[in-house]
Each structure stands twice: as C-alpha cells, then as structure tokens.
Design an enzyme around this catalytic site. Structure first.
Site, PDB file in Angstrom:
ATOM      1  CG  HIS A  28      -1.927   1.072   1.273  1.00  0.00           C
ATOM      2  ND1 HIS A  28      -3.073   0.999   2.030  1.00  0.00           N
ATOM      3  CD2 HIS A  28      -1.977   2.285   0.669  1.00  0.00           C
ATOM      4  CE1 HIS A  28      -3.774   2.112   1.882  1.00  0.00           C
ATOM      5  NE2 HIS A  28      -3.108   2.914   1.061  1.00  0.00           N
ATOM      6  CG  HIS A  30      -1.116   6.096  -2.746  1.00  0.00           C
ATOM      7  ND1 HIS A  30      -2.183   5.848  -3.590  1.00  0.00           N
ATOM      8  CD2 HIS A  30      -1.517   5.691  -1.509  1.00  0.00           C
ATOM      9  CE1 HIS A  30      -3.181   5.330  -2.896  1.00  0.00           C
ATOM     10  NE2 HIS A  30      -2.800   5.215  -1.628  1.00  0.00           N
ATOM     11  CG  HIS A 208      -7.467   3.258  -0.782  1.00  0.00           C
ATOM     12  ND1 HIS A 208      -6.773   2.589  -1.764  1.00  0.00           N
ATOM     13  CD2 HIS A 208      -6.571   4.085  -0.178  1.00  0.00           C
ATOM     14  CE1 HIS A 208      -5.513   2.991  -1.749  1.00  0.00           C
ATOM     15  NE2 HIS A 208      -5.364   3.898  -0.795  1.00  0.00           N
ATOM     16  CD  GLU A 211      -7.578   6.718   5.188  1.00  0.00           C
ATOM     17  OE1 GLU A 211      -6.558   7.283   5.580  1.00  0.00           O
ATOM     18  OE2 GLU A 211      -7.958   6.747   3.996  1.00  0.00           O
ATOM     19  CG  ASP A 289      -1.505   5.791   2.641  1.00  0.00           C
ATOM     20  OD1 ASP A 289      -1.689   5.705   1.411  1.00  0.00           O
ATOM     21  OD2 ASP A 289      -2.380   6.200   3.423  1.00  0.00           O
ATOM     22  CG  ASP A 290      -0.023   8.967   0.209  1.00  0.00           C
ATOM     23  OD1 ASP A 290       0.169   9.004  -1.018  1.00  0.00           O
ATOM     24  OD2 ASP A 290      -1.082   8.566   0.729  1.00  0.00           O
TER      25      ASP A 290
END
Length: 356
Positions: A28, A30, A208, A211, A289-290
C-alpha cells in the site's frame, strides 16, 4: 500464520534491530506520495512550475492535515511538478532506494493516471518513467516491483472507464487496479462496472475502504468490486459480522499506521487498533501509504508502532511481515524465497537470545 520458530524469548529490546534486519513487502504505497519536498522543489525548478510555498521548510509546515481531504488537496498540488518521463523516473527510483534500505523485497505500488492525464500529461509519459525506474530497481537493487493504477473515486464512473480503456495497451505491465482518493460520499458500488471489466481482463483487484468510510464501504469493496485486498480497513472492527467475514475469507488488510495518525483516524499510535486486528485473527500487514507526507517509510511505521504498542512482540512482528509476503500477488516460488529469508533472520535472533 503462527511462526515455525521459537520467538517468545526474543526480548522487546531486540525488536528494533530485528524489524530493521527483516525482509519486507510493501503493498500500500502511492508513488506520488513519495515525492519528498526537496525533490518537489527540484522538479519545480527544472520544469518552471511555481509552488505556493517559499521553501522546503514552509512546505513541510503545511503537512498538518485535519482529514483525508486536506491531505489530498496538497497531494494533488504537489503532483503538478511531474511533467516528463524523467520526473516520474526520478521520483520512483528515489522511493526504490529507500525501499531497498528498508530491506523491502516486494513492492506493489499504486499510481494515479487521472491525476496526470487531467493535467495534460500523457499516460505514455507516466508509464515510460515508472517502467524505467522499475527496470533499474530490478537490476541494481534486487527489488521486485509491480504496478497497480488506481481510479480516483471522487471522479465519475465514466472517467474511470475511459482510464481503464487508456490503460489497455499497457495491460501486460499492470498487476491489477485499485480505488483511492476521498472515501466520503463515494461508495465502491459507484465503480462496480469498471471493476467488472478489470476482472474480465484478469487484473487483480484492491480497493481503499474503511479508513474514513464506514464498514459498509468494506462490504461494498468485497461484494461489488470483488476486492482481493482491502487498503486500510481499520474500521472493520465496528462490524463484528464483517470481521468474521474478513477472517473467513482471509482477506488481507494493508494497514498504514502513520497515515492513520496524520489523517486523524486515530488520536495517537497508542490508540491504534493494530493489536485488536491481530487478536481478531485478521490478515494484517503494515505499509507506508504516502510516506513523504506522513512522516515515515515502512521501516519507520514498524518502529513507531512497536514502540507505541507494548502488546506487540516478536510473534506479532513475524506475523505482520509474513502476512505481507503472503498477501502479495507475487508467485508462490517468490513468496517462498522471501519467507525463507524472513525465517532465517528471525531464527538468527532467536538463536542469539537462547545463547545469552
């Protein structure tokens, strides 16, 4: 899966070194979310793009997010500096170097075609840059990388269908498709026809859900989209029937703790539901994630979680890391090789503990 190794005796003091040494998978991530402020400014200068921040320090100071949408606004603005294939290659390879330093063996990375084509950047430019970086990572870093384009859920189904059509020439180079961007008011069912077409093409399906969105969105991702993995999924604990179904199907949850903290899903890491997800027997692994925006790559997510959550021990570490390899879409032989390496590292720490 329970560890085949005697791990109970490994002390918590050894966990930081163990986590750093262990091989890992990241499922996961990006790639646009790995654009560090320094590189963002460098690309802005190279491409003549004006950023609304005076310098790197001012940009980092803006990383105080109230929710997912406040992050996305900055995320999409940051992507404006990505214009050429070289830009995408530089960004992706910078992440791959960090991944290799974190001992990541497998990375299944997301990218957002619509973020770029909407700005007039051809999909061919995006793919050329990412593929060049992936080839270098395989050659120079021994890193296995696969690409998963994601549809932006705040855009229309028609836009997603057009994007899927545009991706067809690259089908052989794509692992699957995903669904990301703002969850609120954008249930998975909105894209059921898009994902049905993707399944017909033999693409793997992730999404996704859970969340910011409610547990119903996880059900939708499973049943309307055919999701094989749920990205985030932490709100599943609000629905015992959903927990039971996720456990029955062994659906992986790609949890991102520092993201959850930065986007106010949890008030602090000590309150993160990771231990409960593990207690419920769910197939959880950690991801970043980011990371350029959320304060840490995969190694840092692991380190901070094990520091903040005293319930997590060496057995939990092994479970999380092995789950990452098993939840990947890599072939059985590759998974077995990485898991054997994982077992070797844990066995070494276990043996060192026993000889003290």
């Amino acid at each position: 899966m329970p560890s085949p190794l005697p791990l109970a005796a490994i002390p918590r003091a050894a966990l930081p070194a163990l986590l750093a040494a262990a091989p890992k998978a990241e499922l996961h991530l990006h790639i646009e979310g790995t654009l560090e402020p320094e590189l963002m400014f460098a690309l802005a200068r190279r491409n003549g793009v004006a950023l609304p921040y005076a310098d790197v320090a001012a940009l980092r100071a803006a990383y105080a997010f109230a929710d997912l949408q406040s992050f996305l606004d900055l995320y999409y603005a940051g992507a404006s500096v990505l214009l050429t294939a070289q830009d995408f290659e530089d960004m992706a390879y910078a992440y791959f170097e960090r991944a290799a330093a974190d001992r990541i063996r497998r990375a299944e990375i997301f990218f957002d075609p619509q973020t770029h084509t909407a700005r007039g950047v051809p999909l061919a430019t995006v793919m050329a840059g990412l593929e060049a970086a992936i080839a270098r990572a395989a050659r120079d870093l021994n890193l296995s990388v696969a690409l998963i384009p994601c549809f932006l859920r705040h855009l229309s189904e028609a836009d997603a269908l057009q994007t899927l059509e545009a991706l067809l020439p690259y089908r052989a180079r794509l692992l699957g498709v995903g669904l990301d961007s703002s969850e609120r008011d954008h249930p998975p069912e909105k894209f059921s026809r898009v994902f049905a077409k993707a399944r017909e093409l033999g693409l793997r399906i992730v999404a996704h859900a859970g969340e910011e969105g409610p547990p119903a969105y996880i059900w939708g991702a499973l049943n309307a989209l055919g999701a094989e993995r749920i990205d985030h999924g932490v709100r599943c604990l609000e629905d015992p029937a959903l927990v039971a179904e996720l456990r029955r199907r062994a659906v992986p949850l790609t949890v991102c703790p520092l993201s959850n903290l930065k986007l106010c899903v949890v008030p602090d890491l000590a309150a993160h539901p990771l231990p409960e997800l593990l207690r419920q027997g769910l197939k959880v692994m950690l991801n970043s994630d980011d990371p350029a925006y959320f304060g840490g790559y995969l190694g840092e997510n692991l380190r901070q979680c094990f520091e903040a959550l005293p319930e997590l021990d060496a057995t939990a570490a092994y479970t999380l890391l092995r789950n990452g390899f098993e939840a990947s879409f890599a072939g059985p032989a590759e998974q077995a090789r990485w898991i054997a390496e994982l077992d070797e590292v844990f066995a070494g720490f276990s043996a060192a503990t026993e000889t003290r």
